[in-house]
Enzyme design. Structure first.
Site, PDB file in Angstrom:
ATOM      1  N   CYS A 142      50.493  16.554  44.835  1.00  0.00           N
ATOM      2  CA  CYS A 142      51.710  17.221  44.389  1.00  0.00           C
ATOM      3  C   CYS A 142      51.946  18.432  45.289  1.00  0.00           C
ATOM      4  O   CYS A 142      51.020  19.191  45.577  1.00  0.00           O
ATOM      5  CB  CYS A 142      51.552  17.656  42.940  1.00  0.00           C
TER       6      CYS A 142
ATOM      7  N   LYS B 109       5.307  -5.900  27.461  1.00  0.00           N
ATOM      8  CA  LYS B 109       4.420  -7.065  27.455  1.00  0.00           C
ATOM      9  C   LYS B 109       3.078  -6.650  26.872  1.00  0.00           C
ATOM     10  O   LYS B 109       2.558  -5.579  27.225  1.00  0.00           O
ATOM     11  CB  LYS B 109       4.208  -7.588  28.884  1.00  0.00           C
TER      12      LYS B 109
ATOM     13  N   SER C  68      12.493 -17.273  29.932  1.00  0.00           N
ATOM     14  CA  SER C  68      13.328 -16.118  29.619  1.00  0.00           C
ATOM     15  C   SER C  68      12.616 -15.261  28.588  1.00  0.00           C
ATOM     16  O   SER C  68      11.628 -15.682  27.975  1.00  0.00           O
ATOM     17  CB  SER C  68      14.681 -16.581  29.076  1.00  0.00           C
ATOM     18  N   LEU C  69      13.128 -14.054  28.370  1.00  0.00           N
ATOM     19  CA  LEU C  69      12.573 -13.151  27.363  1.00  0.00           C
ATOM     20  C   LEU C  69      13.540 -13.026  26.197  1.00  0.00           C
ATOM     21  O   LEU C  69      14.766 -13.062  26.380  1.00  0.00           O
ATOM     22  CB  LEU C  69      12.319 -11.772  27.957  1.00  0.00           C
TER      23      LEU C  69
ATOM     24  N   ARG D 278      14.800 -19.001  39.721  1.00  0.00           N
ATOM     25  CA  ARG D 278      14.409 -19.402  38.369  1.00  0.00           C
ATOM     26  C   ARG D 278      15.034 -20.743  37.988  1.00  0.00           C
ATOM     27  O   ARG D 278      14.388 -21.599  37.376  1.00  0.00           O
ATOM     28  CB  ARG D 278      14.834 -18.330  37.363  1.00  0.00           C
TER      29      ARG D 278
ATOM     30  N   ASP E 223      18.283  -5.623  37.255  1.00  0.00           N
ATOM     31  CA  ASP E 223      19.509  -6.424  37.214  1.00  0.00           C
ATOM     32  C   ASP E 223      19.691  -7.091  38.574  1.00  0.00           C
ATOM     33  O   ASP E 223      20.506  -6.675  39.394  1.00  0.00           O
ATOM     34  CB  ASP E 223      20.708  -5.535  36.875  1.00  0.00           C
TER      35      ASP E 223
ATOM     36  N   CYS F  51      55.968  14.301  41.059  1.00  0.00           N
ATOM     37  CA  CYS F  51      54.841  14.695  40.213  1.00  0.00           C
ATOM     38  C   CYS F  51      55.211  14.541  38.733  1.00  0.00           C
ATOM     39  O   CYS F  51      56.263  15.049  38.316  1.00  0.00           O
ATOM     40  CB  CYS F  51      54.446  16.142  40.498  1.00  0.00           C
TER      41      CYS F  51
ATOM     42  N   LYS G  86      17.176  -4.018  25.641  1.00  0.00           N
ATOM     43  CA  LYS G  86      18.359  -3.831  26.478  1.00  0.00           C
ATOM     44  C   LYS G  86      19.044  -2.492  26.197  1.00  0.00           C
ATOM     45  O   LYS G  86      19.068  -2.008  25.062  1.00  0.00           O
ATOM     46  CB  LYS G  86      19.362  -4.977  26.243  1.00  0.00           C
TER      47      LYS G  86
ATOM     48  N   GLU H 197       7.694  -1.738  31.584  1.00  0.00           N
ATOM     49  CA  GLU H 197       8.265  -1.747  32.937  1.00  0.00           C
ATOM     50  C   GLU H 197       9.774  -1.907  32.853  1.00  0.00           C
ATOM     51  O   GLU H 197      10.330  -2.056  31.754  1.00  0.00           O
ATOM     52  CB  GLU H 197       7.629  -2.872  33.769  1.00  0.00           C
TER      53      GLU H 197
ATOM     54  N   ASP I 286      12.852   5.014  63.324  1.00  0.00           N
ATOM     55  CA  ASP I 286      13.382   3.662  63.509  1.00  0.00           C
ATOM     56  C   ASP I 286      13.369   3.236  64.972  1.00  0.00           C
ATOM     57  O   ASP I 286      13.109   2.071  65.292  1.00  0.00           O
ATOM     58  CB  ASP I 286      14.811   3.587  62.971  1.00  0.00           C
TER      59      ASP I 286
ATOM     60  N   LYS J 175      13.559  -3.588  33.467  1.00  0.00           N
ATOM     61  CA  LYS J 175      14.222  -4.897  33.549  1.00  0.00           C
ATOM     62  C   LYS J 175      15.322  -4.784  34.591  1.00  0.00           C
ATOM     63  O   LYS J 175      16.378  -4.213  34.335  1.00  0.00           O
ATOM     64  CB  LYS J 175      14.801  -5.312  32.204  1.00  0.00           C
TER      65      LYS J 175
ATOM     66  N   CYS K 145      55.300  18.423  37.129  1.00  0.00           N
ATOM     67  CA  CYS K 145      56.293  19.452  37.488  1.00  0.00           C
ATOM     68  C   CYS K 145      57.493  18.907  38.250  1.00  0.00           C
ATOM     69  O   CYS K 145      58.382  19.671  38.630  1.00  0.00           O
ATOM     70  CB  CYS K 145      55.625  20.560  38.306  1.00  0.00           C
TER      71      CYS K 145
ATOM     72  N   CYS L 256      53.153  23.964  39.607  1.00  0.00           N
ATOM     73  CA  CYS L 256      52.655  22.810  38.849  1.00  0.00           C
ATOM     74  C   CYS L 256      51.653  23.234  37.777  1.00  0.00           C
ATOM     75  O   CYS L 256      50.661  23.912  38.061  1.00  0.00           O
ATOM     76  CB  CYS L 256      52.008  21.796  39.788  1.00  0.00           C
TER      77      CYS L 256
ATOM     78  N   TYR M 149       6.563  -8.461  39.450  1.00  0.00           N
ATOM     79  CA  TYR M 149       6.266  -8.025  38.085  1.00  0.00           C
ATOM     80  C   TYR M 149       5.563  -9.085  37.238  1.00  0.00           C
ATOM     81  O   TYR M 149       5.346  -8.877  36.041  1.00  0.00           O
ATOM     82  CB  TYR M 149       7.537  -7.572  37.363  1.00  0.00           C
TER      83      TYR M 149
ATOM     84  N   ASP N  89      11.677  -0.090  66.397  1.00  0.00           N
ATOM     85  CA  ASP N  89      12.477  -1.075  67.133  1.00  0.00           C
ATOM     86  C   ASP N  89      11.865  -1.382  68.496  1.00  0.00           C
ATOM     87  O   ASP N  89      11.904  -2.527  68.969  1.00  0.00           O
ATOM     88  CB  ASP N  89      13.908  -0.566  67.317  1.00  0.00           C
TER      89      ASP N  89
ATOM     90  N   GLU O 267      11.284   4.001  67.320  1.00  0.00           N
ATOM     91  CA  GLU O 267       9.953   3.606  67.773  1.00  0.00           C
ATOM     92  C   GLU O 267       9.566   2.252  67.180  1.00  0.00           C
ATOM     93  O   GLU O 267       8.973   1.411  67.858  1.00  0.00           O
ATOM     94  CB  GLU O 267       8.931   4.677  67.366  1.00  0.00           C
TER      95      GLU O 267
ATOM     96  N   GLU P  44      11.682  -9.840  41.220  1.00  0.00           N
ATOM     97  CA  GLU P  44      13.141  -9.738  41.227  1.00  0.00           C
ATOM     98  C   GLU P  44      13.638  -9.330  42.608  1.00  0.00           C
ATOM     99  O   GLU P  44      13.144  -8.372  43.204  1.00  0.00           O
ATOM    100  CB  GLU P  44      13.597  -8.681  40.216  1.00  0.00           C
TER     101      GLU P  44
END
Length: 673
Positions: free
Chosen positions: A431, A295, A86-87, A140, A121, A413, A319, A117, A37, A119, A416, A437, A229, A41, A39, A177
């Site tokens: 506790c 698909k 939509s699907l 969308r 979220d 507790c 799903k 593939e 990172d 789905k 005990c 206990c 996708y 940067d 290098e 997505e």
């Protein structure tokens, strides 16, 4: 390419643009970082410096344009050239088999090939590239039109501002997505909690909220990712390959990120196997998904099947059971763990989450309950992922009854009735009745019998489980009341084994005070501290009656350890068990230190296999002579004792210039008076 002289700055700038784009592609698309990172940067700062000197060089696809611009007053509407549909969803195998039957009948084929593939979220996005340059990004929305989020999308490093390669269409709308990796989401929420800011309920809300910021500078600070996708408009159409799976391969060549979890599936059996395969590793994926998508792979066959209503006939979302659900908190109890940890638990109205009926959910600790402000009577979001214990994610405040009361951690507790204590700077309350206990019983007994504690050979976890489950042993003192018959009647315990265990128990009555103190399992009191306490107090009753102020005079005992010891010793249940142990015929000796001037006060580290001594024996001899044995090498280490197969500790010692000696040299030092 090295940076030569100022006359080459234009060439250097072009190279920096190309090189940083290559590094971004390797990091975000191929998941194979090519440079540290620091290098990266350095190169990025050089690019910015050149743009400050030559602002006319800045291009729309310059990496500097990802940082976010001026805040927008509102999002403008974008009409999709090709609707974002939509699907249809399926929730069981029968619905999937019906989908396959309809596709086969519609195409008049005995078998159809599908692309499988994930789905995701997250938030669906359409990216419009013209001649390879990203010119617009839209959500969308209602499917026909969405919101223009171009400025925010440009801040996501996984999305190329300019496509790679030589065969790029004049117009290409990439559908995909925007999401957030789980690790990035957790880190972002931790930072928000540290700053006292609002935390997001889940990665999807975090991704959607981040992308719909009016100020793209805020979006630029959020760890968003992207997977492509699908496709919308494409000019010329002849650029498109013949299948969906080939399109995703083509996307990779353009520098677009595509999820590797995808397959070409030749039958409905393959489809269902893919669903189960992904489901089995769903909880190990680095991002949230809520299903898989099938698909029809051939674009020609997709066109032949067409659409119904607002969904394609050629695709289906299968799903998984929901991992989050709404329910009501019936009450908040506390559970006591095997180490005494007190965990608040929400008792819930039964609800189906992730295919399982959930009635309890962890609230982790007192601070978490207060931060989320969970109360009895609240409507809450409950999350369950695989075998992970269900947890309360958030409270639906608008549904809160008027008579709710904030949660208060009990002071005693529930198992005990010992005092519950919480050490400063620790999130977990515990506790204090460790020896008594019931919730901690098995753990306390296994520790008590450990070879470094009372060294009762044969008294391991399986035997302890039987002794406790058969109500033969409740506290360590009960071990010394066991008779031969009771032990011999245990499962898989023959007469010889029973006799050996009884002998081991009797032999353990004669031990050192240090081992006895360590065996009690006092929090923060390890072997070394137990030896220091034994040497300082010389007998058990003196330690039991020691004040916190007096304990601070013991070597290496600080306020946290002192508070832990006094809290343990002030609990009547613990004192009673200790007295019973002492009355059972314990003979506790205090080891005399034969201090060696050559090692007293010195710090040693042991590594590798020594010729004649075990690591424990060497440690014991050194400590008896007044030395301190540490677990890691530092500049404060005086000697490293190395045996065969010495590892990283030896390397570290050589780097720091710490003297390295063998066992013979160590014994020579111990022999010196």
């Amino acid at each position: 390419m090295p940076h030569s002289d100022p006359m080459d700055s234009a060439e250097r700038y072009a190279w920096l643009q190309s090189e940083l784009a290559r590094l971004d592609h390797a990091y975000y698309v191929l998941d194979t970082p090519l440079l540290p990172d620091s290098e990266y940067d350095r190169l990025y700062r050089e690019l910015i410096a050149l743009e400050q000197v030559h602002p006319d060089w800045v291009r729309p696809d310059s990496l500097s344009q990802r940082v976010g611009g001026a805040a927008l007053k509102e999002f403008t509407s974008v009409k999709h050239a090709v609707p974002m549909l939509s699907l249809n969803n399926a929730f069981d195998d029968a619905e999937v088999m019906n989908f396959d039957r309809r596709c086969r009948e519609g195409l008049q084929q005995n078998q159809v090939t599908y692309a499988g593939e994930l789905k995701f979220d997250g938030l669906a996005i359409s990216l419009r590239y013209e001649n390879g340059l990203l010119v617009q990004a839209a959500t969308r929305g209602d499917g026909s039109s969405g919101e223009d989020v171009t400025a925010n999308i440009k801040t996501i490093r996984a999305i190329p501002l300019r496509l790679q390669g030589n065969t790029i269409p004049a117009v290409l709308e990439v559908r995909g997505e925007v999401f957030m990796h789980l690790a990035d989401f957790a880190k972002m929420n931790q930072e928000a909690a540290r700053l006292g800011e609002k935390e997001f309920a889940n990665p999807r809300n975090a991704a959607a909220g981040s992308l719909r910021q009016l100020d793209s500078k805020i979006t630029a600070k959020r760890p968003l990712s992207f997977f492509a996708y699908g496709v919308g408009a494409c000019e010329p159409q002849s650029w498109l390959p013949k299948s969906h799976s080939a399109l995703l391969d083509q996307y990779l060549s353009l520098g677009l990120p595509v999820c590797a979890e995808r397959k070409v599936l030749s039958s409905v059996d393959d489809i269902l196997s893919f669903y189960r395969e992904i489901g089995s590793k769903r909880d190990r994926l680095p991002y949230d998904i809520d299903g898989v998508v099938y698909k029809v792979n051939s674009f020609a066959e997709q066109a032949e099947l067409g659409f119904v209503s607002r969904a394609p006939r050629f695709a289906l979302a299968h799903k998984y059971p929901a991992q989050e659900a709404l329910t009501t908190v019936l009450g908040i109890d506390v559970q006591v763990g095997r180490t005494g940890a007190i965990t608040p638990v929400a008792r819930l109205a039964p609800v189906e989450v992730g295919g399982v009926t959930v009635t309890n959910a962890t609230l982790h600790n007192e601070d978490e309950v207060k931060r989320k402000d969970v109360r009895t009577g609240d409507t809450v979001v409950v999350r369950r992922a695989g075998d992970v214990i269900p947890e309360v994610v958030s409270v639906v405040l608008e549904r809160r009854p008027n008579d709710t009361k904030a949660f208060e951690m009990p002071s005693r507790c529930p198992v005990c009735d010992s005092h519950i204590e919480r050490v400063a700077d620790e999130a977990i309350a515990r506790c204090s009745g460790g020896l008594f206990c019931g919730a901690q019983r098995k753990q306390a007994l296994v520790h008590f019998a450990h070879r470094r504690a009372m060294d009762i050979e044969g008294l391991g976890e399986k035997i302890v489980d039987q002794l406790v489950d058969n109500n033969l042993v409740r506290t360590p003192a009960d071990i010394y009341r066991l008779g031969f018959t009771a032990v011999a009647n245990l499962e898989r315990m023959g007469e010889k084994s029973a006799d050996n265990l009884i002998q081991a128990i009797n032999q353990s009555r004669t031990t050192t005070l240090a081992r006895f103190i360590f065996a009690l399992g006092i929090r923060h009191v390890g072997e070394t501290t137990a030896k220091d306490l034994a040497n300082h107090y010389q007998n058990m009753h003196a330690l039991m009656d020691a004040t916190g102020e007096d304990l601070l005079t013991v070597r290496d005992v600080g306020p946290v350890v002192a508070d832990s010891i006094t809290g343990f010793m002030q609990e009547p249940h613990n004192r009673e068990v200790i007295e019973q142990l002492l009355a059972s015929g314990m003979v506790l000796s205090v080891e005399e230190k034969k201090v060696s001037a050559a090692v007293a006060g010195k710090t040693f580290v042991l590594t590798g296999t020594l010729p004649t001594l075990s690591r424990d024996e060497a440690k014991e001899r050194l400590e008896r002579a007044g030395a301190k044995v540490a677990g890691s090498v530092s500049k404060k280490t005086d000697y490293v004792v190395a045996g065969d197969d010495a590892g990283s500790k030896l390397t570290k010692a050589e780097e720091l210039g710490v003297p390295v000696i063998d066992e013979a040299a160590m014994l020579g030092l111990l022999a010196q008076e």
